[in-house]
Design an enzyme around this catalytic site. Structure first.
Site, short mmCIF file in Angstrom:
data_model
loop_
_atom_site.label_atom_id
_atom_site.label_comp_id
_atom_site.label_asym_id
_atom_site.label_seq_id
_atom_site.Cartn_x
_atom_site.Cartn_y
_atom_site.Cartn_z
CE LYS A 1 32.39 33.79 41.64
NZ LYS A 1 32.57 33.98 43.08
C1 E4P Z 1 32.24 37.25 44.03
O1 E4P Z 1 31.61 36.29 43.65
C2 E4P Z 1 33.45 37.15 44.82
O2 E4P Z 1 33.44 35.91 45.47
C3 E4P Z 1 33.55 38.19 45.89
O3 E4P Z 1 32.43 39.04 45.89
C4 E4P Z 1 34.85 38.89 45.96
O4 E4P Z 1 34.81 39.80 47.03
P1 E4P Z 1 36.12 40.45 47.67
O5 E4P Z 1 36.64 41.48 46.70
O6 E4P Z 1 35.64 41.06 48.93
O7 E4P Z 1 37.12 39.33 47.86
#
Ligand code: E4P
Length: 251
Positions: A120
């Protein structure tokens, strides 16, 4: 004599071919929207897996910190544990470095944990360069922290496997997160990009339903909105009635 449909096919294809290719051929194995769980909590991953609907897991440094997973070795071990539970489903593990060399070094180390690791990478200049390199190396990537269609085009050009638009965080600032999913889905279909749209930052069950309608290839969600999809008061009332009627005749 040449049948009419053959004469007209090339004309129709000119307009429809990119969309046709993207939706029918390129995505033949991806026709069903995939479900990823957005957590580093092993119990929750196992609960979602037990439902029989889990295709993968996404994590981020905040989710790891929430589970008190700190220190290089513990972090690597935790990703290994998630990969094992995930049975080959894609597991997104996020790099911490923000410079090209650092992202590449970390990404390669992460990719060696298990074959189902997806590196990622944040949507920054160095990240896009790294995504291109990972793509050329055959390492899967998830471009994260995406908030615009322009960013989505760049990530797709770099060959990202997944693109994570954060719909909840866009809604948080009174913009329309789901409209971004629709815009990216339209662009990717018209252009024939095969990067998968992974609707992230999901806050509710309705987000999942709307993401499915809007063209997301994958949703990643905390456990609660996934379980929320099960619920309807009429299901509960109906089941209670069925069981009561059964008991009347079978007690
Ligand atoms: C995506 O991969 C992120 O880890 C995640 O969806 C972020 O979500 P949040 O905005 O609830 O922290």
């Amino acid at each position: 004599m040449i049948p009419h449909f053959l004469v007209f096919t090339p004309v129709l294809s000119y307009e429809f071919y990119p969309r046709f290719l993207n939706t029918i051929e390129f995505k033949l194995n991806l026709l069903l929207m995939k479900f990823f769980i957005d957590t580093a909590n092993l119990d929750q991953i196992m609960e979602a897996k037990a439902l029989g609907i889990l295709d993968g897991v996404t994590t981020n440094p905040s989710l790891m910190a929430k589970e008190n997973i700190t220190g290089h070795q513990n972090i690597m071990d935790h990703y290994r544990a998630i990969c094992e539970i995930s049975d080959g489903g894609d597991v997104s593990a996020e790099v911490i470095a923000t410079d090209y060399d650092g992202i590449i070094k970390e990404g390669i180390a992460l990719s060696k944990i298990a074959p189902n690791i997806v590196v990622k990478v944040p949507m920054i200049k160095e990240g896009v360069k790294a995504i291109r390199t990972f793509t050329d190396m055959g390492i899967k990537t998830n471009c994260t922290l995406v908030f615009s269609a322009g960013q989505a085009i760049l990530a797709a050009k770099a060959g990202a496997t997944y693109l994570s638009p954060f719909i909840g965080r866009i809604d948080d600032i009174s913009w329309d997160g789901m409209q971004l999913i629709r815009d990216i889905a339209e662009i990717y279909a018209v252009q024939g990009y095969d990067t998968e749209i992974l609707a992230a930052s999901i806050r509710s069950s309705n987000h999942i339903v709307e993401a499915a309608k809007s063209g997301a290839d994958v949703i990643t969600s905390p456990l609660k909105p996934i379980l929320g999809l099960l619920r309807h008061p009429l299901t509960d009332i109906g089941l209670e009635q069925f069981l009561a009627d059964y008991r009347k005749g079978n007690s």
